[in-house]
Motif scaffolding. Structure first.
Motif, mmCIF file in Angstrom:
data_model
loop_
_atom_site.group_PDB
_atom_site.id
_atom_site.type_symbol
_atom_site.label_atom_id
_atom_site.label_comp_id
_atom_site.label_asym_id
_atom_site.label_seq_id
_atom_site.Cartn_x
_atom_site.Cartn_y
_atom_site.Cartn_z
ATOM 1 N N GLU A 403 0.830 -1.205 0.000
ATOM 2 C CA GLU A 403 0.000 0.000 0.000
ATOM 3 C C GLU A 403 0.865 1.256 0.000
ATOM 4 O O GLU A 403 0.528 2.250 -0.644
ATOM 5 C CB GLU A 403 -0.933 0.007 1.203
ATOM 6 N N ALA A 404 2.002 1.208 0.705
ATOM 7 C CA ALA A 404 2.912 2.346 0.700
ATOM 8 C C ALA A 404 3.454 2.593 -0.707
ATOM 9 O O ALA A 404 3.577 3.744 -1.151
ATOM 10 C CB ALA A 404 4.061 2.106 1.679
ATOM 11 N N ALA A 405 3.765 1.505 -1.433
ATOM 12 C CA ALA A 405 4.244 1.643 -2.803
ATOM 13 C C ALA A 405 3.182 2.289 -3.692
ATOM 14 O O ALA A 405 3.491 3.124 -4.552
ATOM 15 C CB ALA A 405 4.642 0.278 -3.358
ATOM 16 N N LEU A 406 1.913 1.898 -3.496
ATOM 17 C CA LEU A 406 0.829 2.507 -4.266
ATOM 18 C C LEU A 406 0.727 3.996 -3.962
ATOM 19 O O LEU A 406 0.646 4.828 -4.882
ATOM 20 C CB LEU A 406 -0.488 1.814 -3.947
ATOM 21 N N ASN A 407 0.736 4.367 -2.685
ATOM 22 C CA ASN A 407 0.621 5.778 -2.315
ATOM 23 C C ASN A 407 1.789 6.598 -2.851
ATOM 24 O O ASN A 407 1.619 7.730 -3.325
ATOM 25 C CB ASN A 407 0.540 5.905 -0.795
ATOM 26 N N HIS A 424 7.639 2.848 -8.459
ATOM 27 C CA HIS A 424 6.989 2.547 -7.182
ATOM 28 C C HIS A 424 5.930 1.462 -7.353
ATOM 29 O O HIS A 424 5.827 0.531 -6.539
ATOM 30 C CB HIS A 424 6.348 3.806 -6.606
ATOM 31 N N LEU A 425 5.125 1.585 -8.416
ATOM 32 C CA LEU A 425 4.037 0.619 -8.606
ATOM 33 C C LEU A 425 4.575 -0.761 -8.969
ATOM 34 O O LEU A 425 4.038 -1.786 -8.517
ATOM 35 C CB LEU A 425 3.079 1.129 -9.681
ATOM 36 N N LYS A 426 5.648 -0.819 -9.756
ATOM 37 C CA LYS A 426 6.259 -2.102 -10.077
ATOM 38 C C LYS A 426 6.815 -2.762 -8.815
ATOM 39 O O LYS A 426 6.732 -3.982 -8.646
ATOM 40 C CB LYS A 426 7.361 -1.914 -11.118
ATOM 41 N N ARG A 427 7.366 -1.953 -7.933
ATOM 42 C CA ARG A 427 7.857 -2.484 -6.668
ATOM 43 C C ARG A 427 6.702 -3.059 -5.850
ATOM 44 O O ARG A 427 6.819 -4.128 -5.239
ATOM 45 C CB ARG A 427 8.575 -1.377 -5.893
ATOM 46 N N GLY A 428 5.576 -2.361 -5.842
ATOM 47 C CA GLY A 428 4.411 -2.857 -5.113
ATOM 48 C C GLY A 428 3.887 -4.158 -5.683
ATOM 49 O O GLY A 428 3.527 -5.076 -4.935
ATOM 50 N N VAL A 429 3.852 -4.282 -7.021
ATOM 51 C CA VAL A 429 3.390 -5.518 -7.658
ATOM 52 C C VAL A 429 4.320 -6.677 -7.318
ATOM 53 O O VAL A 429 3.879 -7.814 -7.115
ATOM 54 C CB VAL A 429 3.284 -5.326 -9.186
ATOM 55 N N ALA A 430 5.634 -6.400 -7.238
ATOM 56 C CA ALA A 430 6.589 -7.448 -6.877
ATOM 57 C C ALA A 430 6.350 -7.937 -5.452
ATOM 58 O O ALA A 430 6.528 -9.119 -5.147
ATOM 59 C CB ALA A 430 8.020 -6.933 -7.023
ATOM 60 N N ILE A 431 5.922 -7.032 -4.577
ATOM 61 C CA ILE A 431 5.632 -7.421 -3.191
ATOM 62 C C ILE A 431 4.356 -8.242 -3.122
ATOM 63 O O ILE A 431 4.300 -9.297 -2.489
ATOM 64 C CB ILE A 431 5.512 -6.176 -2.291
ATOM 65 N N ASP A 432 3.315 -7.752 -3.771
ATOM 66 C CA ASP A 432 2.016 -8.433 -3.708
ATOM 67 C C ASP A 432 1.379 -8.454 -5.094
ATOM 68 O O ASP A 432 0.695 -7.504 -5.497
ATOM 69 C CB ASP A 432 1.091 -7.719 -2.720
ATOM 70 N N ARG A 437 -5.369 -3.115 -7.184
ATOM 71 C CA ARG A 437 -5.220 -1.676 -7.417
ATOM 72 C C ARG A 437 -3.820 -1.319 -7.892
ATOM 73 O O ARG A 437 -3.643 -0.353 -8.622
ATOM 74 C CB ARG A 437 -5.582 -0.897 -6.151
ATOM 75 N N LEU A 438 -2.823 -2.076 -7.492
ATOM 76 C CA LEU A 438 -1.482 -1.840 -8.018
ATOM 77 C C LEU A 438 -1.434 -2.135 -9.513
ATOM 78 O O LEU A 438 -0.885 -1.350 -10.293
ATOM 79 C CB LEU A 438 -0.474 -2.711 -7.263
ATOM 80 N N HIS A 439 -2.008 -3.252 -9.936
ATOM 81 C CA HIS A 439 -2.045 -3.572 -11.365
ATOM 82 C C HIS A 439 -2.854 -2.528 -12.131
ATOM 83 O O HIS A 439 -2.474 -2.118 -13.235
ATOM 84 C CB HIS A 439 -2.656 -4.958 -11.572
ATOM 85 N N PHE A 440 -3.965 -2.096 -11.556
ATOM 86 C CA PHE A 440 -4.819 -1.110 -12.223
ATOM 87 C C PHE A 440 -4.071 0.203 -12.447
ATOM 88 O O PHE A 440 -4.019 0.735 -13.564
ATOM 89 C CB PHE A 440 -6.076 -0.865 -11.384
ATOM 90 N N HIS A 441 -3.451 0.734 -11.408
ATOM 91 C CA HIS A 441 -2.747 2.009 -11.539
ATOM 92 C C HIS A 441 -1.518 1.886 -12.444
ATOM 93 O O HIS A 441 -1.218 2.795 -13.223
ATOM 94 C CB HIS A 441 -2.349 2.540 -10.159
#
Length: 517
Positions: A403-407, A424-432, A437-441
């Motif tokens: 969620e921090a990566a998304l924000n 940032h969003l690619k890092r978030g997708v790698a985590i989860d 919402r990460l994939h969407f954004h």
């Protein structure tokens, strides 16, 4: 009459590419639509471009002009020559998790499904003239057998060769196409050591099937002109940054099948198989060993159960509806959050120790069992996997990190730092990887960058994880249309219509669908 069922001759007539007299003459021998278009182009009755436009309109997908193609021959490894010739299908580009193919008959969906299953990649079909495709298939595979690196069509743009660093002296005329006199072994060491050349030697954008609305020299792709006149060209920026709901929503969960309270320390096993008898048998075996078992009969449900229950072990069939087991394994093993989850994969399709070892390396699975399997072999694999797992979950708040990566991605984009936001969003997708919402954004940002296929891939994943997200459906429809996939665009607009939040939005989508169809 739908475009897919519309005769190719009628489409050419409406486009004023041929006269009624030419159409009557061509229909006399009752050839198929693809053969008719090819024969008309061969005879000079219509140009190849007009023939491709008509095929594109009929099938609802882009057409590809093979005379302008630059094909990296190592990409042919994914498809045996006999299959290519039998089904008139040719891999024209392979990028990351995507495979683009030229086809004489894109309605042969079975071969596309099998290709997706074997490669673990999303396959995008393009329609080509049959006679041209037959020639290129023979020529390309012959050149590959001689150790050459590229097949280059006779009208390949000069800038393509220049960007590859190959001058006029580096090519020789051969039959219907050009062939680079550059064996794979003679390439730069860093290129020969990798399955893909470095960025400076990558096949340029003119090789990539690109939509006409993106400024590029991609003349190898011809699509219906009407698509380029669409009013809905870009992803909607207003949809970006909506953080009003939780990061990931697991939708369409079953109301039964997941056991209730269990004893502390009991390990959970997810059994995924679309054959009910096998799934129930495995479930009973594992339950007799004191394990908590949850079941899934299809790919998307399996992903949702992984998100919901975070199992200690997954027993996974390779061939599943919706999402193949290979793809599920790769998603799990490529994520920070779930990569430690052991997987026992089962399949009746591929056999032999060599395949098992390749599968362990490519997908990261711990054990591979052939069907039909021995019960003792399965139980030994399960015991070995569970013996290496901890009784207590790791002390790490992955959801908070994702969620921090998304924000941070949203904040970076709003500050005008697009590349930083994507990072940032690619890092978030790698985590989860199961956070929709990460994939969407990330899909929206790829769309803003003009990376249409990357954007489509991310939005498709978002829709898999949350099938009720209107903004994802709407933007995915826009991108399908932008890339020239008329039928996929229509299907997704209809899906968005069912999810639309109000009557005004529904009215706009209906009007858009009428114009598209």
């Amino acid at each position: 009459m739908s475009q897919e069922n519309k005769p190719i001759g009628r489409i050419l007539l409406e486009q004023k590419a041929i006269t009624q007299e030419q159409l009557d003459e061509s229909l006399a021998d009752r050839t198929s639509g693809g053969r008719l278009a090819s024969r008309l182009a061969e005879s000079g009755s219509v140009s190849e471009v007009d023939a491709l436009k008509a095929l594109s309109e009929q099938h609802g997908i882009p057409g590809i002009d093979l005379s302008q193609l630059c094909l990296r021959l190592e990409d042919l490894d994914v498809l045996p020559r006999e299959i290519a010739e039998k089904h008139l299908i040719l891999p024209v580009l392979m990028r990351d998790d995507r495979l683009f193919v030229a086809m004489g008959n894109p309605r042969e969906t079975k071969v596309l499904d099998e290709l997706e299953f074997v490669t673990g990649k999303k396959v995008y079909p393009y329609v080509a003239l049959e006679t041209s495709l037959k020639r290129v298939i023979v020529s390309a595979y012959q050149r590959k057998a001689r150790g050459e690196a590229y097949y280059v069509g006779p009208h390949c743009p000069t800038e393509v060769l220049e960007r590859l660093g190959i001058g006029a002296d580096g090519i020789r005329r051969a039959g219907q196409g050009y062939s680079l006199s550059l064996p794979l072994a003679s390439m730069a060491p860093q290129a020969a050591a990798s399955s893909h050349p470095p960025a400076s030697e990558q096949p340029p954008e003119s090789e990539i099937p690109s939509p006409p609305s993106i400024p590029t020299n991609a003349r190898a792709v011809v699509v219906d002109d009407a698509l380029a006149r669409s009013a809905s060209e870009d992803v909607h920026e207003a949809d970006f940054g909506d953080l009003s709901r939780e990061l990931s929503v697991v939708t369409d969960m079953p109301t039964s099948g997941a056991p209730g309270e269990v004893a502390p320390g009991t390990k959970t096993v997810l059994v995924v198989d679309d054959e009910a008898d096998i799934r129930k048998m495995v479930t009973r075996l594992l339950q007799t060993r004191g394990l908590r078992v949850i079941e899934a009969d299809r790919g998307l449900l399996a992903l949702r159960l992984v998100k919901e229950h975070h199992p200690d072990l997954i027993v996974l069939d390779a061939m599943l509806p919706e999402v193949h087991g290979f793809d599920i394994a790769r998603r799990i093993k490529n994520s920070e959050r779930y990569k430690a989850t052991p997987i026992v994969m089962m399949s009746a399709v591929y056999r032999g120790w060599r395949f098992a070892e390749d599968l362990k390396q490519s997908c990261g699975v711990e054990h591979y069992i052939e069907k039909p399997f021995r019960i003792d072999d399965l139980l030994r694999a399960v015991d070995a996997c569970l013996a290496g797992t901890s009784q207590e979950p790791l002390e790490r708040n992955d959801s908070a990190e994702a969620e921090a990566a998304l924000n941070e991605g949203v904040a970076a984009y709003k500050a005008g730092h697009l590349e930083e936001a994507v990072g940032h969003l690619k890092r978030g997708v790698a985590i989860d990887p199961l956070a929709y919402r990460l994939h969407f954004h990330l899909g929206l940002l790829y769309g803003k960058q003009g990376h249409v296929y990357e954007a489509i891939s991310e939005l498709e994943t978002a829709m898999e994880l949350n099938s009720r997200h209107f903004a994802a459906a709407k933007n995915l429809a826009i991108l399908y249309q932008k890339a020239g996939f008329r039928n996929k665009a229509s299907e997704t607009w209809e899906r968005a219509l069912r999810l639309a939040p109000d009557e005004e939005t529904r009215k706009g989508i209906r009007e858009h669908l009428l114009n598209l169809l």
